[in-house]
Design a protein around this motif. Structure first.
Motif, PDB file in Angstrom:
ATOM      1  N   HIS A  81       0.772  -1.156  -0.280  1.00 48.77           N
ATOM      2  CA  HIS A  81       0.121  -0.014  -0.012  1.00 48.77           C
ATOM      3  C   HIS A  81       0.907   1.160  -0.033  1.00 48.77           C
ATOM      4  CE1 HIS A  81      -3.222   2.745   0.744  1.00 48.77           C
ATOM      5  NE2 HIS A  81      -2.721   3.245   1.954  1.00 48.77           N
ATOM      6  N   ARG A  82       2.027   1.117   0.636  1.00 48.89           N
ATOM      7  CA  ARG A  82       2.885   2.462   0.843  1.00 48.89           C
ATOM      8  C   ARG A  82       3.874   2.639  -0.401  1.00 48.89           C
ATOM      9  NH1 ARG A  82       4.724   4.003   6.672  1.00 48.89           N
ATOM     10  NH2 ARG A  82       2.821   3.494   7.934  1.00 48.89           N
ATOM     11  N   ARG A  83       3.915   1.473  -1.133  1.00 48.06           N
ATOM     12  CA  ARG A  83       4.851   1.639  -2.269  1.00 48.06           C
ATOM     13  C   ARG A  83       4.062   2.022  -3.529  1.00 48.06           C
ATOM     14  NH1 ARG A  83       7.252  -3.757  -4.523  1.00 48.06           N
ATOM     15  NH2 ARG A  83       6.068  -4.301  -2.889  1.00 48.06           N
ATOM     16  N   ALA A  84       2.598   1.643  -3.521  1.00 44.20           N
ATOM     17  CA  ALA A  84       1.849   2.050  -4.714  1.00 44.20           C
ATOM     18  C   ALA A  84       1.783   3.560  -4.827  1.00 44.20           C
ATOM     19  CB  ALA A  84       0.444   1.519  -4.472  1.00 44.20           C
ATOM     20  N   PRO A  85       1.771   4.019  -6.037  1.00 42.97           N
ATOM     21  CA  PRO A  85       1.661   5.369  -6.472  1.00 42.97           C
ATOM     22  C   PRO A  85       0.337   6.216  -6.234  1.00 42.97           C
ATOM     23  CG  PRO A  85       2.061   4.017  -8.547  1.00 42.97           C
ATOM     24  CD  PRO A  85       2.080   3.310  -7.364  1.00 42.97           C
TER      25      PRO A  85
END
Length: 72
Positions: free
Chosen positions: A68-72
């Motif tokens: 979730h944190r890595r998704a743009p």
């Protein structure tokens, strides 16, 4: 008294913040309790199932949050 209320709000907030983690943990505990009390499975085995289940739930939650944190 206000400090106590603030602490209680934070605790409740932690459980509500990740509802999936809370629900799956409660389901796991209920399943292990059913194994122990309903089926008479050995307590040591139930403890192992609980430990393994908690670790799987925790790893899944960490990986989900990382995606979730890595998704743009």
């Amino acid at each position: 008294m206000s400090v106590l209320l603030e602490v209680l709000r934070e605790l409740v907030g932690m459980f509500i913040a990740d509802a999936r983690l809370t629900i799956t943990t409660l389901i796991l505990v209920a399943a292990v309790a059913a194994l122990a009390l309903g089926l008479g499975v050995e307590p040591l085995l139930c403890g192992g199932v609980l430990l393994a289940g908690c670790l799987v739930i925790l790893i899944e939650a960490v990986l989900r949050e990382a995606r979730h944190r890595r998704a743009p």
